[in-house]
Design an enzyme around this catalytic site. Structure first.
Site, PDB file in Angstrom:
ATOM      1  N   HIS A   1      22.539  42.365  50.170  1.00 53.05           N
ATOM      2  CA  HIS A   1      21.832  41.374  49.348  1.00 53.05           C
ATOM      3  C   HIS A   1      20.334  41.361  49.629  1.00 53.05           C
ATOM      4  O   HIS A   1      19.618  40.491  49.148  1.00 53.05           O
ATOM      5  CB  HIS A   1      22.467  39.987  49.524  1.00 53.05           C
ATOM      6  CG  HIS A   1      23.811  39.888  48.877  1.00 53.05           C
ATOM      7  ND1 HIS A   1      24.668  38.828  49.041  1.00 53.05           N
ATOM      8  CD2 HIS A   1      24.460  40.754  48.045  1.00 53.05           C
ATOM      9  CE1 HIS A   1      25.770  39.029  48.343  1.00 53.05           C
ATOM     10  NE2 HIS A   1      25.679  40.196  47.732  1.00 53.05           N
TER      11      HIS A   1
ATOM     12  N   ASN B   1      32.797  41.167  36.957  1.00 55.13           N
ATOM     13  CA  ASN B   1      32.085  42.347  36.477  1.00 55.13           C
ATOM     14  C   ASN B   1      31.180  42.048  35.292  1.00 55.13           C
ATOM     15  O   ASN B   1      30.506  42.936  34.790  1.00 55.13           O
ATOM     16  CB  ASN B   1      33.083  43.441  36.100  1.00 55.13           C
ATOM     17  CG  ASN B   1      33.639  44.101  37.346  1.00 55.13           C
ATOM     18  OD1 ASN B   1      33.239  43.789  38.450  1.00 55.13           O
ATOM     19  ND2 ASN B   1      34.552  45.019  37.142  1.00 55.13           N
TER      20      ASN B   1
ATOM     21  N   ARG C   1      25.812  47.917  44.177  1.00 52.61           N
ATOM     22  CA  ARG C   1      26.895  46.961  43.948  1.00 52.61           C
ATOM     23  C   ARG C   1      28.069  47.597  43.202  1.00 52.61           C
ATOM     24  O   ARG C   1      29.234  47.270  43.465  1.00 52.61           O
ATOM     25  CB  ARG C   1      26.346  45.765  43.167  1.00 52.61           C
ATOM     26  CG  ARG C   1      27.344  44.647  42.976  1.00 52.61           C
ATOM     27  CD  ARG C   1      26.673  43.381  42.471  1.00 52.61           C
ATOM     28  NE  ARG C   1      27.624  42.312  42.236  1.00 52.61           N
ATOM     29  CZ  ARG C   1      27.811  41.745  41.029  1.00 52.61           C
ATOM     30  NH1 ARG C   1      27.117  42.142  39.978  1.00 52.61           N
ATOM     31  NH2 ARG C   1      28.699  40.783  40.907  1.00 52.61           N
TER      32      ARG C   1
ATOM     33  N   HIS D   1      31.982  47.276  44.282  1.00 54.26           N
ATOM     34  CA  HIS D   1      33.053  46.773  43.408  1.00 54.26           C
ATOM     35  C   HIS D   1      34.104  47.843  43.161  1.00 54.26           C
ATOM     36  O   HIS D   1      35.292  47.536  43.028  1.00 54.26           O
ATOM     37  CB  HIS D   1      32.468  46.274  42.082  1.00 54.26           C
ATOM     38  CG  HIS D   1      31.917  44.891  42.167  1.00 54.26           C
ATOM     39  ND1 HIS D   1      32.081  43.946  41.186  1.00 54.26           N
ATOM     40  CD2 HIS D   1      31.211  44.272  43.140  1.00 54.26           C
ATOM     41  CE1 HIS D   1      31.488  42.806  41.553  1.00 54.26           C
ATOM     42  NE2 HIS D   1      30.947  42.989  42.727  1.00 54.26           N
TER      43      HIS D   1
HETATM   44  C1  HEM Z   1      30.379  39.390  51.181  1.00 54.88           C
HETATM   45  C2  HEM Z   1      30.845  39.168  49.974  1.00 54.88           C
HETATM   46  C3  HEM Z   1      30.005  39.312  48.745  1.00 54.88           C
HETATM   47  C4  HEM Z   1      29.884  38.397  47.749  1.00 54.88           C
HETATM   48  C5  HEM Z   1      30.580  37.057  47.671  1.00 54.88           C
HETATM   49  C6  HEM Z   1      28.963  38.933  46.786  1.00 54.88           C
HETATM   50  C7  HEM Z   1      28.620  38.311  45.605  1.00 54.88           C
HETATM   51  C8  HEM Z   1      27.620  38.727  44.761  1.00 54.88           C
HETATM   52  C9  HEM Z   1      27.220  38.063  43.562  1.00 54.88           C
HETATM   53  C10 HEM Z   1      27.873  36.815  42.992  1.00 54.88           C
HETATM   54  C11 HEM Z   1      26.154  38.727  43.041  1.00 54.88           C
HETATM   55  C12 HEM Z   1      25.312  38.332  41.824  1.00 54.88           C
HETATM   56  C13 HEM Z   1      25.586  39.120  40.587  1.00 54.88           C
HETATM   57  C14 HEM Z   1      24.717  38.679  39.449  1.00 54.88           C
HETATM   58  O1  HEM Z   1      24.558  37.476  39.224  1.00 54.88           O
HETATM   59  O2  HEM Z   1      24.183  39.538  38.717  1.00 54.88           O
HETATM   60  C15 HEM Z   1      25.901  39.820  43.913  1.00 54.88           C
HETATM   61  C16 HEM Z   1      24.906  40.734  43.737  1.00 54.88           C
HETATM   62  C17 HEM Z   1      24.739  41.854  44.522  1.00 54.88           C
HETATM   63  N1  HEM Z   1      25.543  42.252  45.549  1.00 54.88           N
HETATM   64 FE1  HEM Z   1      26.987  41.177  46.420  1.00 54.88          FE
HETATM   65  N2  HEM Z   1      28.535  40.145  47.206  1.00 54.88           N
HETATM   66  C18 HEM Z   1      29.157  40.433  48.397  1.00 54.88           C
HETATM   67  C19 HEM Z   1      29.044  41.603  49.117  1.00 54.88           C
HETATM   68  C20 HEM Z   1      28.244  42.654  48.763  1.00 54.88           C
HETATM   69  C21 HEM Z   1      28.281  43.955  49.375  1.00 54.88           C
HETATM   70  C22 HEM Z   1      29.257  44.385  50.453  1.00 54.88           C
HETATM   71  C23 HEM Z   1      27.316  44.690  48.785  1.00 54.88           C
HETATM   72  C24 HEM Z   1      26.928  46.118  49.043  1.00 54.88           C
HETATM   73  C25 HEM Z   1      26.929  46.660  50.218  1.00 54.88           C
HETATM   74  C26 HEM Z   1      26.677  43.844  47.802  1.00 54.88           C
HETATM   75  C27 HEM Z   1      25.603  44.217  47.029  1.00 54.88           C
HETATM   76  C28 HEM Z   1      25.061  43.430  46.029  1.00 54.88           C
HETATM   77  C29 HEM Z   1      23.848  43.799  45.302  1.00 54.88           C
HETATM   78  C30 HEM Z   1      22.977  45.007  45.578  1.00 54.88           C
HETATM   79  C31 HEM Z   1      23.648  42.806  44.346  1.00 54.88           C
HETATM   80  C32 HEM Z   1      22.523  42.728  43.314  1.00 54.88           C
HETATM   81  C33 HEM Z   1      22.977  43.326  42.009  1.00 54.88           C
HETATM   82  C34 HEM Z   1      21.928  43.264  40.912  1.00 54.88           C
HETATM   83  O3  HEM Z   1      20.729  43.311  41.196  1.00 54.88           O
HETATM   84  O4  HEM Z   1      22.327  43.204  39.730  1.00 54.88           O
HETATM   85  N3  HEM Z   1      27.283  42.627  47.792  1.00 54.88           N
HETATM   86  N4  HEM Z   1      26.805  39.821  44.956  1.00 54.88           N
HETATM   87  C1  NAG Z   2      29.073  45.615  31.771  1.00 54.97           C
HETATM   88  C2  NAG Z   2      30.288  45.260  31.022  1.00 54.97           C
HETATM   89  O1  NAG Z   2      31.091  46.086  30.686  1.00 54.97           O
HETATM   90  N1  NAG Z   2      30.440  43.974  30.777  1.00 54.97           N
HETATM   91  C3  NAG Z   2      31.553  43.477  30.075  1.00 54.97           C
HETATM   92  C4  NAG Z   2      32.225  42.401  30.879  1.00 54.97           C
HETATM   93  O2  NAG Z   2      33.203  41.753  30.170  1.00 54.97           O
HETATM   94  C5  NAG Z   2      32.797  41.135  28.917  1.00 54.97           C
HETATM   95  C6  NAG Z   2      33.983  40.464  28.279  1.00 54.97           C
HETATM   96  O3  NAG Z   2      34.629  39.625  29.165  1.00 54.97           O
HETATM   97  C7  NAG Z   2      32.226  42.201  28.006  1.00 54.97           C
HETATM   98  O4  NAG Z   2      31.736  41.589  26.819  1.00 54.97           O
HETATM   99  C8  NAG Z   2      31.095  42.921  28.711  1.00 54.97           C
HETATM  100  O5  NAG Z   2      30.633  43.979  27.925  1.00 54.97           O
END
Ligand code: HEM
Ligand code: NAG
Ligand code: NAG
Ligand code: NAG
Ligand code: NAG
Ligand code: NAG
Length: 342
Positions: free
Chosen positions: A205, A108, A76, A80
């Site tokens: 995902h 982020n 991810r 980003h």
């Molecule tokens: C299509 C639009 C996308 C949206 C709206 C989206 C949104 C999100 C959101 C909201 C999270 C949750 C973060 C959290 O709560 O910690 C997430 C997690 C994640 N996303 Fe996406 N994402 C998108 C596309 C992608 C793409 C293109 C990739 C990589 C190719 C990706 C890979 C991931 C991964 C691996 C996680 C899990 C991260 C973790 O385990 O902390 N996402 N995404």
């Molecule tokens: C991982 C990281 O840097 N998170 C930061 C995201 O932004 C908040 C403030 O808005 C910071 O407190 C976190 O450390």
């Protein structure tokens, strides 16, 4: 024995080898043409840091051995990075007294893995000081994270340079989890990615977890009425009940949920099986069912019979994503620390 082999078969074999050779040469030329345009090269560090890929791989094995849940976050981070100012490691920079960085913007808040990137950078600084960019490290770590989670591999062209700027409000170029199909397509198109890339890369995902508050509007407050009947009709009833039992309130910003429930540590096609059953976690996942083209892809992958096709597609789309708006040549710099400009 060999002399009794019919001439025709030798000629046939030669013809086939020629054909194969031509295809190989043509695709190599095509690969060079695209990467030359971007100023990147598979062998960019061939003389200056020849073992860069081995070093990153070795570190990644150690990192994921100690913390298997970091595979998702490291994939991810690269996403980003590439969607904001191109793949220039701007996502890694800390805020300064005069400027709030991407890292400190809402999307982020949930990023993880920064320490692991710096760990790899430190090892590379020892091996080849001032040579390998943080942006290239992110691209390699994302690829290795997927490979080590038993997903596909892809060639990572190298030579990205690190940016010197990170601006918090530019994270509004990242698609939010509430986005509908139209919005997702627009946001991907703005980065040169198509509808196919959208449905394929959403398959990322298959790895990782998400915090309740990023989808709890679907459980409690979908239209703003904020009552128990105010749910997203696109969500499966049984799944809704299960998610509610985990996410007790709209405000819960700490509980984590596996996005590809049951196999969130392995890269596979089962994400699509969930989405097809209306068990995608985000509105953006569910939105893939609202368009005929992406719905067909989801349903085809949901059968589980075409995982190799998904793997190839994912590799192709990652190659595209990892070269969005890269800095090359004399642009940017090679940071010494990934969180600081030099
Ligand atoms: C299509 C639009 C996308 C949206 C709206 C989206 C949104 C999100 C959101 C909201 C999270 C949750 C973060 C959290 O709560 O910690 C997430 C997690 C994640 N996303 Fe996406 N994402 C998108 C596309 C992608 C793409 C293109 C990739 C990589 C190719 C990706 C890979 C991931 C991964 C691996 C996680 C899990 C991260 C973790 O385990 O902390 N996402 N995404
Ligand atoms: C991982 C990281 O840097 N998170 C930061 C995201 O932004 C908040 C403030 O808005 C910071 O407190 C976190 O450390
Ligand atoms: C981000 O903020 C800067 C100044 O703080 C402003 O000039 C710029 O227009 C903003 N960009 C967006 C996309 O909102
Ligand atoms: C999709 O979302 C955008 C805002 O992000 C909105 O303007 C548009 O009306 C929505 N489209 C549909 C079909 O709901
Ligand atoms: C419910 O959703 C509405 C509209 O999106 C929003 O204004 C309101 O703040 C939300 N309620 C809560 C308690 O978050
Ligand atoms: C979570 O919510 C609490 C209370 O609403 C708030 O103080 C805290 O900053 C939030 N944490 C994150 C990471 O958003």
């Amino acid at each position: 024995m060999a002399s009794s082999r019919p001439l025709r078969s030798i000629v046939g074999t030669a013809a086939i080898s020629m054909a194969v050779l031509v295809v190989v040469v043509l695709s190599a030329a095509a690969a060079m043409a695209t990467t030359a345009a971007a100023g990147l090269d598979m062998d960019f560090y061939g003389n200056t840091c020849p073992h860069v890929e081995d070093i990153v791989k070795e570190e990644m094995v150690e990192i994921l051995k100690a913390a298997p849940t970091l595979a998702g976050p490291l994939l991810r981070l690269h996403f980003h990075d590439c969607f904001v100012r191109g793949c220039d490691a701007s996502v890694l920079l800390d805020s300064t007294p005069t400027s709030t960085a991407e890292k400190d913007a809402t999307p982020n808040l949930t990023l993880r893995g920064f320490g692991s990137v710096q760990r790899v950078k430190d090892r590379l600084e020892k091996a080849c000081p001032g040579t390998v960019s943080c942006a290239d490290i992110l691209a390699l770590m994302a690829r290795d994270a997927v490979v080590l989670a038993r997903g596909p591999s892809w060639p990572v062209v190298l030579g990205r340079r690190d940016g010197r700027v990170s601006v918090a409000n530019e994270t509004n170029q990242l698609p939010p989890p509430t986005a509908n199909f139209t919005r997702l397509v627009q946001m991907f198109a703005a980065k040169g990615l198509g509808v196919k890339d959208l449905v394929v890369l959403s398959g990322g995902h298959t790895l990782g977890t998400a915090h309740c508050n990023l989808f709890s509007d679907r459980l409690y407050n979908f239209t703003g009425a904020n009552n128990l009947a105010d749910v997203d009709p696109a969500l499966d009833d049984a799944y809704l009940a299960r998610l509610r039992s985990r996410c007790r309130s709209l405000a819960d910003n700490t509980t984590l949920n596996e996005m590809d429930a049951g196999s969130f540590l392995s890269f596979d096609a089962s994400y699509y099986r969930l989405v097809a059953k209306r068990r995608g976690l985000f509105h953006s996942d569910a939105a893939l069912l609202t368009d005929p083209v992406t719905r067909a892809y989801v349903q085809r992958q949901a059968t589980g019979l075409f995982a190799q096709e998904f793997f190839r597609d994912f590799a192709d789309s990652m190659v595209k994503m990892s070269t969005i708006d890269v800095l090359t040549g004399a642009q940017g710099e090679i940071r010494k620390k990934c969180y600081l400009v030099n």
